[in-house]
Design a protein around this motif. Structure first.
Motif, PDB file in Angstrom:
ATOM      1  N   UNK A  89       0.632  -0.981  -0.026  1.00 50.65           N
ATOM      2  CA  UNK A  89      -0.110  -0.050   0.069  1.00 50.65           C
ATOM      3  C   UNK A  89       0.747   1.102   0.112  1.00 50.65           C
ATOM      4  N   UNK A  90       1.787   1.310   0.755  1.00 52.31           N
ATOM      5  CA  UNK A  90       2.700   2.373   0.799  1.00 52.31           C
ATOM      6  C   UNK A  90       3.232   2.605  -0.599  1.00 52.31           C
ATOM      7  N   UNK A  91       3.775   1.420  -1.395  1.00 46.69           N
ATOM      8  CA  UNK A  91       4.623   1.463  -2.787  1.00 46.69           C
ATOM      9  C   UNK A  91       3.509   2.138  -3.512  1.00 46.69           C
ATOM     10  N   UNK A  92       2.354   1.749  -3.519  1.00 48.09           N
ATOM     11  CA  UNK A  92       1.159   2.323  -4.327  1.00 48.09           C
ATOM     12  C   UNK A  92       0.990   3.757  -3.884  1.00 48.09           C
ATOM     13  N   UNK A  93       1.065   4.214  -2.912  1.00 51.68           N
ATOM     14  CA  UNK A  93       0.893   5.856  -2.373  1.00 51.68           C
ATOM     15  C   UNK A  93       1.962   6.515  -3.034  1.00 51.68           C
ATOM     16  N   UNK A  94       3.338   6.039  -3.303  1.00 45.98           N
ATOM     17  CA  UNK A  94       4.490   6.508  -3.576  1.00 45.98           C
ATOM     18  C   UNK A  94       4.457   6.907  -4.847  1.00 45.98           C
ATOM     19  N   UNK A  95       3.877   5.501  -5.525  1.00 46.88           N
ATOM     20  CA  UNK A  95       3.653   5.656  -6.984  1.00 46.88           C
ATOM     21  C   UNK A  95       2.631   6.636  -7.599  1.00 46.88           C
ATOM     22  N   UNK A  96       1.448   6.881  -6.900  1.00 49.07           N
ATOM     23  CA  UNK A  96       0.666   7.626  -7.093  1.00 49.07           C
ATOM     24  C   UNK A  96       1.223   9.354  -6.901  1.00 49.07           C
ATOM     25  N   UNK A  97       1.909   9.483  -6.139  1.00 48.10           N
ATOM     26  CA  UNK A  97       2.697  10.709  -5.752  1.00 48.10           C
ATOM     27  C   UNK A  97       3.542  11.232  -7.068  1.00 48.10           C
ATOM     28  N   UNK A  98       4.605  10.046  -7.518  1.00 48.42           N
ATOM     29  CA  UNK A  98       5.343  10.327  -8.542  1.00 48.42           C
ATOM     30  C   UNK A  98       4.379  10.637  -9.837  1.00 48.42           C
ATOM     31  N   UNK A 110      -5.210   8.475 -14.904  1.00 49.90           N
ATOM     32  CA  UNK A 110      -5.868   6.938 -14.917  1.00 49.90           C
ATOM     33  C   UNK A 110      -4.925   6.012 -14.296  1.00 49.90           C
ATOM     34  N   UNK A 111      -3.837   6.023 -14.849  1.00 46.10           N
ATOM     35  CA  UNK A 111      -2.656   5.012 -14.096  1.00 46.10           C
ATOM     36  C   UNK A 111      -2.930   5.120 -12.625  1.00 46.10           C
ATOM     37  N   UNK A 112      -2.967   6.528 -12.042  1.00 45.59           N
ATOM     38  CA  UNK A 112      -3.039   6.605 -10.504  1.00 45.59           C
ATOM     39  C   UNK A 112      -4.275   6.216  -9.871  1.00 45.59           C
ATOM     40  N   UNK A 113      -5.316   6.212 -10.438  1.00 49.51           N
ATOM     41  CA  UNK A 113      -6.699   5.515 -10.102  1.00 49.51           C
ATOM     42  C   UNK A 113      -6.398   4.157 -10.075  1.00 49.51           C
ATOM     43  N   UNK A 114      -5.766   3.219 -11.050  1.00 47.80           N
ATOM     44  CA  UNK A 114      -5.695   2.125 -11.111  1.00 47.80           C
ATOM     45  C   UNK A 114      -4.565   1.544  -9.854  1.00 47.80           C
ATOM     46  N   UNK A 115      -3.580   2.528  -9.605  1.00 46.28           N
ATOM     47  CA  UNK A 115      -2.703   2.084  -8.526  1.00 46.28           C
ATOM     48  C   UNK A 115      -3.525   2.254  -7.243  1.00 46.28           C
ATOM     49  N   UNK A 116      -4.162   3.175  -7.172  1.00 38.94           N
ATOM     50  CA  UNK A 116      -4.999   3.210  -5.860  1.00 38.94           C
ATOM     51  C   UNK A 116      -5.911   1.962  -5.635  1.00 38.94           C
ATOM     52  N   UNK A 117      -6.682   1.756  -6.735  1.00 36.31           N
ATOM     53  CA  UNK A 117      -7.385   0.450  -6.545  1.00 36.31           C
ATOM     54  C   UNK A 117      -6.604  -0.759  -6.502  1.00 36.31           C
ATOM     55  N   UNK A 118      -5.223  -1.089  -6.803  1.00 35.75           N
ATOM     56  CA  UNK A 118      -4.632  -2.104  -6.636  1.00 35.75           C
ATOM     57  C   UNK A 118      -4.125  -2.204  -5.122  1.00 35.75           C
ATOM     58  N   UNK A 119      -3.873  -0.975  -4.584  1.00 30.12           N
ATOM     59  CA  UNK A 119      -3.664  -0.989  -3.181  1.00 30.12           C
ATOM     60  C   UNK A 119      -4.855  -1.285  -2.293  1.00 30.12           C
ATOM     61  N   UNK A 120      -5.957  -0.753  -2.753  1.00 31.02           N
ATOM     62  CA  UNK A 120      -7.151  -1.161  -1.925  1.00 31.02           C
ATOM     63  C   UNK A 120      -7.593  -2.742  -2.055  1.00 31.02           C
ATOM     64  N   UNK A 121      -7.181  -3.326  -3.249  1.00 27.57           N
ATOM     65  CA  UNK A 121      -7.465  -4.741  -3.452  1.00 27.57           C
ATOM     66  C   UNK A 121      -6.445  -5.608  -2.921  1.00 27.57           C
ATOM     67  N   UNK A 122      -5.156  -5.042  -2.902  1.00 28.29           N
ATOM     68  CA  UNK A 122      -4.336  -6.152  -2.550  1.00 28.29           C
ATOM     69  C   UNK A 122      -3.654  -5.893  -1.289  1.00 28.29           C
ATOM     70  N   UNK A 123      -3.713  -4.481  -0.884  1.00 28.85           N
ATOM     71  CA  UNK A 123      -3.075  -4.021   0.313  1.00 28.85           C
ATOM     72  C   UNK A 123      -3.575  -3.894   1.738  1.00 28.85           C
ATOM     73  N   UNK A 124      -3.252  -3.331   2.486  1.00 33.89           N
ATOM     74  CA  UNK A 124      -3.813  -3.199   3.698  1.00 33.89           C
ATOM     75  C   UNK A 124      -3.803  -1.509   4.057  1.00 33.89           C
TER      76      UNK A 124
END
Length: 424
Positions: A89-98, A110-124
């Motif tokens: 989830x932290x990796x997704x957060x840092x990627x969205x910021x980048x 749109x990539x950032x939206x997908x990245x957030x969704x991956x964090x919500x699905x896979x992360x904590x």
């Protein structure tokens, strides 16, 4: 075309959701996470609040995602340490910021939206579930952009075929009751574990009224969101699989362009799973990922008769074209199945007749029958024809009470969206 000022506004909204400084941005993990990984996380945190180059921020985020992704995909999902899900989830957060810091393009948003969704699905959840806050900001940006750029065009709708509704004979019909009292439902159905179709109990849902669910509405509230999708007519088939695509992609491929009833069916459905690989995605809830949809439904009043708190009631989403089948199976909890869009044919069998239903012998599918309910093989399964059953056709606004351990077979008669509640 987006202006640089609008992109600067986007980043200001995202940065406002972040902790104010590094000191307020905790990065504490158990010994499960190696110190070398924590060092990469701390370096990415430092870059988040500093003036590092975009390539450096992206590289740090990708390293974190790659390391944690390997951990998330090793062994079964239930054995994945939650700490590694937090790292992801932290990796997704840092990627969205980048992606969003320096004037992102529409594709990068749109990539950032997908990245957030991956964090919500896979992360904590991290930082008070910050990915949920940020994806809301990004989704607002996508909607604004769509409104600015879309020219008025004719709305494309799926071809709707008149469903062939099975004739339900009176002796097989599941009883129907209109708005029974809590006491009546408890006495006549819950305690004796007798199925019933409840009428008039969800007429107040926004999903059936002010925010009536439709293809257009789903596109507007969730079109750009990435969700787990099941591909195949039924989960017992060899070609059955799961994948991750956006709601818009799902609608375009499997709803709008559906060739015929004999083509491969597919469904957005979130339910309990014990599989490895993508199977674990089914344990997440669509309504937690997309709160706008959750606000359109309500918890059935009758759930208060259960033993669990409201937070422990599992809410499941089922959205797909006509012809999608859930094979005959049983669940370990009570189930309210609420029909919102379209119609479904459902058949129920008592757990007392389990021996006549020929469950699979494997541990994975022990709760699923081997019999094709509407086309049974009489030679392989001779006792099946002797098993008594009840059936119904659920229409929008109907709620079916499926008692715990009751076997149920479901076939969508047309484009359908259902919501089910599992409770004890």
């Amino acid at each position: 075309m987006k202006t640089s000022s609008s992109m600067a506004t986007l980043w200001s909204k995202i940065s406002a959701a972040l902790p104010h400084n590094e000191e307020q941005f905790p990065l504490q993990f158990s010994d499960t996470v190696e110190l070398s990984v924590v060092d990469v996380l701390k370096r990415s945190r430092q870059q988040l609040y500093g003036d590092a180059a975009c390539t450096s921020r992206s590289l740090g985020a990708q390293i974190i995602l790659d390391l944690s992704w390997e951990k998330l995909n090793t062994g079964t999902w239930r054995h994945v340490d939650k700490e590694w899900r937090r790292v992801y989830s932290y990796g997704c957060l840092f990627k969205v910021a980048a992606l969003c810091r320096d004037g992102p393009s529409e594709n990068e948003v749109l990539q950032a939206v997908r990245t957030c969704d991956m964090g919500l699905l896979m992360g904590a959840a991290v930082l008070d579930n910050i990915l949920q806050d940020i994806v809301g900001i990004l989704q607002d940006e996508v909607r604004k952009s769509s409104k600015e750029e879309d020219e008025p065009t004719e709305v494309k709708r799926p071809k709707l075929e008149r469903p062939r509704v099975p004739v339900i004979r009176q002796e097989f019909a599941i009883p129907r009751v209109t708005c029974p009292s809590l006491e009546s439902f408890n006495t006549n159905h819950l305690l004796p574990l007798k199925p019933v179709v409840l009428e008039g109990t969800i007429d107040h849902w926004p999903a059936l009224n002010g925010h009536r669910w439709s293809i257009e509405y789903l596109r507007s509230v969730a079109g750009c969101r990435t969700v787990p999708v099941e591909l195949g007519s039924r989960y017992t088939d060899e070609e059955w699989s799961q994948t991750l695509i956006t709601v818009n992609e799902f609608i375009d491929r499997y709803i709008m362009n559906k060739v015929s009833a004999s083509s491969s069916e597919s469904c957005i459905c979130i339910h309990e799973a014990q599989r490895t690989g993508l199977g674990y995605l089914a344990q997440h809830q669509l309504f937690d990922q997309i709160p706008e949809l959750k606000e359109d439904i309500r918890l059935p009043d009758y759930c208060c008769l259960g033993e669990e708190d409201e937070d422990n009631i599992t809410v499941n989403a089922w959205f797909g074209p006509g012809g999608t089948v859930s094979p005959l199976h049983q669940d370990p909890q009570q189930n309210f199945l609420a029909q919102v869009v379209g119609s479904k044919y459902i058949r129920l069998y008592s757990p007392e007749d389990t021996d006549k239903l020929y469950p699979h012998q494997s541990q994975l599918l022990h709760n699923t029958s081997q019999v094709e309910v509407e086309n049974p093989d009489a030679e392989r399964f001779p006792e099946f024809a002797k098993a008594p059953y009840l059936e119904c056709v659920l229409q929008p606004g109907d709620v079916l009470f499926i008692p715990v351990q009751h076997w149920h077979y479901v076939r969508s008669l047309e484009l359908s969206f259902s919501v089910s509640y599992w409770w004890s």
